[in-house]
Design a protein around this motif. Structure first.
Motif, PDB file in Angstrom:
ATOM      1  N   VAL A 126      11.512 -29.693  -6.338  1.00  0.00           N
ATOM      2  CA  VAL A 126      12.082 -30.206  -5.090  1.00  0.00           C
ATOM      3  C   VAL A 126      13.565 -29.872  -5.029  1.00  0.00           C
ATOM      4  O   VAL A 126      14.237 -29.785  -6.048  1.00  0.00           O
ATOM      5  CB  VAL A 126      11.925 -31.750  -4.933  1.00  0.00           C
ATOM      6  CG1 VAL A 126      10.467 -32.143  -4.755  1.00  0.00           C
ATOM      7  CG2 VAL A 126      12.550 -32.505  -6.100  1.00  0.00           C
ATOM      8  N   MET A 127      14.050 -29.712  -3.802  1.00  0.00           N
ATOM      9  CA  MET A 127      15.490 -29.625  -3.597  1.00  0.00           C
ATOM     10  C   MET A 127      15.945 -30.933  -2.984  1.00  0.00           C
ATOM     11  O   MET A 127      15.332 -31.414  -2.026  1.00  0.00           O
ATOM     12  CB  MET A 127      15.838 -28.484  -2.638  1.00  0.00           C
ATOM     13  CG  MET A 127      17.322 -28.464  -2.302  1.00  0.00           C
ATOM     14  SD  MET A 127      17.715 -27.271  -1.020  1.00  0.00           S
ATOM     15  CE  MET A 127      19.500 -27.244  -1.159  1.00  0.00           C
ATOM     16  N   ILE A 128      16.992 -31.518  -3.553  1.00  0.00           N
ATOM     17  CA  ILE A 128      17.647 -32.624  -2.856  1.00  0.00           C
ATOM     18  C   ILE A 128      18.960 -32.057  -2.326  1.00  0.00           C
ATOM     19  O   ILE A 128      19.818 -31.631  -3.103  1.00  0.00           O
ATOM     20  CB  ILE A 128      17.852 -33.879  -3.756  1.00  0.00           C
ATOM     21  CG1 ILE A 128      18.732 -34.930  -3.061  1.00  0.00           C
ATOM     22  CG2 ILE A 128      18.393 -33.549  -5.142  1.00  0.00           C
ATOM     23  CD1 ILE A 128      18.081 -35.619  -1.890  1.00  0.00           C
ATOM     24  N   ASP A 129      19.052 -32.011  -1.005  1.00  0.00           N
ATOM     25  CA  ASP A 129      20.226 -31.399  -0.380  1.00  0.00           C
ATOM     26  C   ASP A 129      21.229 -32.475  -0.004  1.00  0.00           C
ATOM     27  O   ASP A 129      21.218 -33.000   1.106  1.00  0.00           O
ATOM     28  CB  ASP A 129      19.800 -30.585   0.849  1.00  0.00           C
ATOM     29  CG  ASP A 129      20.970 -29.825   1.444  1.00  0.00           C
ATOM     30  OD1 ASP A 129      22.111 -30.043   0.991  1.00  0.00           O
ATOM     31  OD2 ASP A 129      20.746 -29.021   2.361  1.00  0.00           O
ATOM     32  N   GLY A 130      22.093 -32.788  -0.960  1.00  0.00           N
ATOM     33  CA  GLY A 130      23.144 -33.779  -0.713  1.00  0.00           C
ATOM     34  C   GLY A 130      24.469 -33.116  -0.395  1.00  0.00           C
ATOM     35  O   GLY A 130      25.524 -33.750  -0.470  1.00  0.00           O
ATOM     36  N   SER A 131      24.393 -31.849  -0.005  1.00  0.00           N
ATOM     37  CA  SER A 131      25.631 -31.081   0.175  1.00  0.00           C
ATOM     38  C   SER A 131      26.494 -31.592   1.330  1.00  0.00           C
ATOM     39  O   SER A 131      27.683 -31.316   1.374  1.00  0.00           O
ATOM     40  CB  SER A 131      25.299 -29.602   0.384  1.00  0.00           C
ATOM     41  OG  SER A 131      24.532 -29.439   1.556  1.00  0.00           O
ATOM     42  N   HIS A 132      25.863 -32.321   2.258  1.00  0.00           N
ATOM     43  CA  HIS A 132      26.634 -32.824   3.404  1.00  0.00           C
ATOM     44  C   HIS A 132      27.250 -34.192   3.103  1.00  0.00           C
ATOM     45  O   HIS A 132      28.022 -34.723   3.892  1.00  0.00           O
ATOM     46  CB  HIS A 132      25.745 -32.917   4.652  1.00  0.00           C
ATOM     47  CG  HIS A 132      25.105 -31.602   4.987  1.00  0.00           C
ATOM     48  ND1 HIS A 132      25.694 -30.691   5.818  1.00  0.00           N
ATOM     49  CD2 HIS A 132      23.952 -31.023   4.564  1.00  0.00           C
ATOM     50  CE1 HIS A 132      24.933 -29.612   5.905  1.00  0.00           C
ATOM     51  NE2 HIS A 132      23.865 -29.799   5.155  1.00  0.00           N
ATOM     52  N   LEU A 133      26.899 -34.771   1.966  1.00  0.00           N
ATOM     53  CA  LEU A 133      27.417 -36.097   1.598  1.00  0.00           C
ATOM     54  C   LEU A 133      28.760 -35.957   0.879  1.00  0.00           C
ATOM     55  O   LEU A 133      29.054 -34.913   0.297  1.00  0.00           O
ATOM     56  CB  LEU A 133      26.438 -36.783   0.628  1.00  0.00           C
ATOM     57  CG  LEU A 133      25.017 -37.056   1.122  1.00  0.00           C
ATOM     58  CD1 LEU A 133      24.137 -37.531  -0.041  1.00  0.00           C
ATOM     59  CD2 LEU A 133      25.048 -38.105   2.224  1.00  0.00           C
ATOM     60  N   PRO A 134      29.543 -37.039   0.858  1.00  0.00           N
ATOM     61  CA  PRO A 134      30.725 -37.030  -0.010  1.00  0.00           C
ATOM     62  C   PRO A 134      30.279 -36.802  -1.464  1.00  0.00           C
ATOM     63  O   PRO A 134      29.162 -37.196  -1.838  1.00  0.00           O
ATOM     64  CB  PRO A 134      31.303 -38.443   0.169  1.00  0.00           C
ATOM     65  CG  PRO A 134      30.729 -38.953   1.453  1.00  0.00           C
ATOM     66  CD  PRO A 134      29.399 -38.283   1.623  1.00  0.00           C
ATOM     67  N   TYR A 135      31.140 -36.176  -2.256  1.00  0.00           N
ATOM     68  CA  TYR A 135      30.769 -35.728  -3.601  1.00  0.00           C
ATOM     69  C   TYR A 135      30.063 -36.814  -4.442  1.00  0.00           C
ATOM     70  O   TYR A 135      28.987 -36.574  -4.990  1.00  0.00           O
ATOM     71  CB  TYR A 135      32.023 -35.219  -4.333  1.00  0.00           C
ATOM     72  CG  TYR A 135      31.724 -34.707  -5.718  1.00  0.00           C
ATOM     73  CD1 TYR A 135      31.128 -33.467  -5.898  1.00  0.00           C
ATOM     74  CD2 TYR A 135      32.012 -35.487  -6.852  1.00  0.00           C
ATOM     75  CE1 TYR A 135      30.834 -32.988  -7.176  1.00  0.00           C
ATOM     76  CE2 TYR A 135      31.717 -35.016  -8.121  1.00  0.00           C
ATOM     77  CZ  TYR A 135      31.131 -33.768  -8.275  1.00  0.00           C
ATOM     78  OH  TYR A 135      30.831 -33.307  -9.537  1.00  0.00           O
TER      79      TYR A 135
END
Ligand SMILES: O=C(CO)COP(=O)(O)O
Ligand SMILES: O=C[C@H](O)COP(=O)(O)O
Ligand SMILES: [Zn+2]
Ligand SMILES: [Zn+2]
Length: 326
Positions: A115-124
């Motif tokens: 799975v990919m968890i795409d948290g790239s748009h969240l604050p670090y």
């Protein structure tokens, strides 16, 4: 009842990436939404003896239903065996751009092997926490996890980012260590969709940032999203047969070839496949307007997709011939 991908004959990305790293090639990650796309991907990868990652996006889950796609992938394992004289090829079923923990969990419980968890748009810090949570759950079942740092320009799940935010090399070591991810998607100038750059642009992916990242996390599998090249011959066929695509160019295949030889172990391609299918379908509609059997246009679309992906495996990613690496 939860199902293990291992009982479905699927594999996770761990061994695939270790071999790709050692062999200096990249595993193709192709999106599918229906049977014809899946058949084309499997035929292309069997015929070129390539391992493959089948990707299911949010759009695919909405269009085709997650359960049905999972069963199609299970069928693909048997189908690959059947058309390869019993050997089969390594097939991973991967959630593309997983938006949250719940979606990742649901795919893991259903038999996805990655799975990919795409948290790239969240604050670090939120990206770290969400990714860590998915990794903790996934690893209980030996499911591998892709995380992301940096934001690609272009359309992603209906959100359009106007500009790239390149991955900051200073962050990668901390992110990988604290989350425990198995691979990392980075932003170095690729972007989603068919309208990446204007003709006349000379788009270059930032191989210098990639090199800097490799220095910080040596031997760690890197993923490139948004890696379609927008073949100009396909755009031309579409527009000559009634299409109205705007002029655009994609990521040069020479640059992807170079990236495949580095720590980049997975390259995501979807838009080029869409162009290949659309070109074939438009041609049938234009040349044989009396045709109304879907097999008569989906069949040529499937063949066009297969030929495109065979060429990618052989000429761009270098994955051809590596299905049975020891
Ligand atoms: O990154 C992708 C899927 O996750 C696909 O990228 P393209 O739109 O460039 O094919
Ligand atoms: O990341 C983008 C992929 O090409 C999937 O796109 P989609 O959500 O329209 O299926
Ligand atoms: Zn993203
Ligand atoms: Zn993507």
């Amino acid at each position: 009842m939860a199902v293990s991908y291992k009982d479905l004959g699927l594999v996770n990305t761990r061994e695939m990436f270790a071999k790709a790293m050692k062999g200096h090639y990249a595993i193709p990650a192709y999106n599918f939404n229906n049977m014809e796309q899946l058949q084309a991907i499997i035929q292309a990868c069997v015929e070129t003896e390539s391992p493959v990652i089948l990707q299911v996006s949010k759009g695919a889950r909405e269009y085709a239903n997650q359960t049905l796609l999972r069963y199609l992938a299970q069928g693909a394992v048997e189908y690959a065996k059947e058309i390869s004289g019993g050997k089969g090829i390594p097939i991973c079923l991967h959630l593309d751009h997983g938006p949250d923990f719940e979606t990742c969990k649901s795919c893991i419980d259903m038999g996805f092997s990655s799975v990919m968890i795409d948290g790239s748009h969240l604050p670090y810090e939120e990206n770290v926490a969400e990714t860590r949570k998915v990794v903790e759950y996934a690893h209980k079942f030996d499911v591998t996890v892709e995380g992301e740092l940096g934001v690609l320009a272009g359309v992603e799940d209906d959100v359009k980012a106007e500009h790239h935010t390149y991955t900051q090399p200073e962050e990668v070591e901390d992110f990988v260590k604290r989350t425990g991810v198995d691979s990392l998607a980075i932003a170095i100038g690729t972007s989603h969709g068919a309208y990446k750059f204007k003709p006349g642009d000379d788009p270059k992916i930032r191989l210098d940032i990639l090199a800097e990242i490799e220095k910080r996390i040596p031997g760690f599998p890197i993923v490139l999203h948004g890696s379609s090249s927008v073949p100009q011959d396909l755009v031309k066929i579409i527009n000559e047969n009634g299409g109205k695509l705007k002029d655009a160019i994609g990521i040069g295949e020479d640059q992807l070839r170079a990236a495949s030889k580095s720590a980049v172990c997975k390259i995501n391609i979807d838009s080029d496949g869409r162009l290949a299918m659309t070109a074939a379908i438009r041609k049938v509609f234009n040349e044989k307007p009396a045709e109304f059997d879907p097999r008569k246009y989906l069949g040529p679309a499937r063949t066009a997709l297969k030929e495109l992906y065979k060429r990618k495996n052989v000429e761009v990613l270098g994955s051809a011939g590596h299905a049975y690496d020891k």
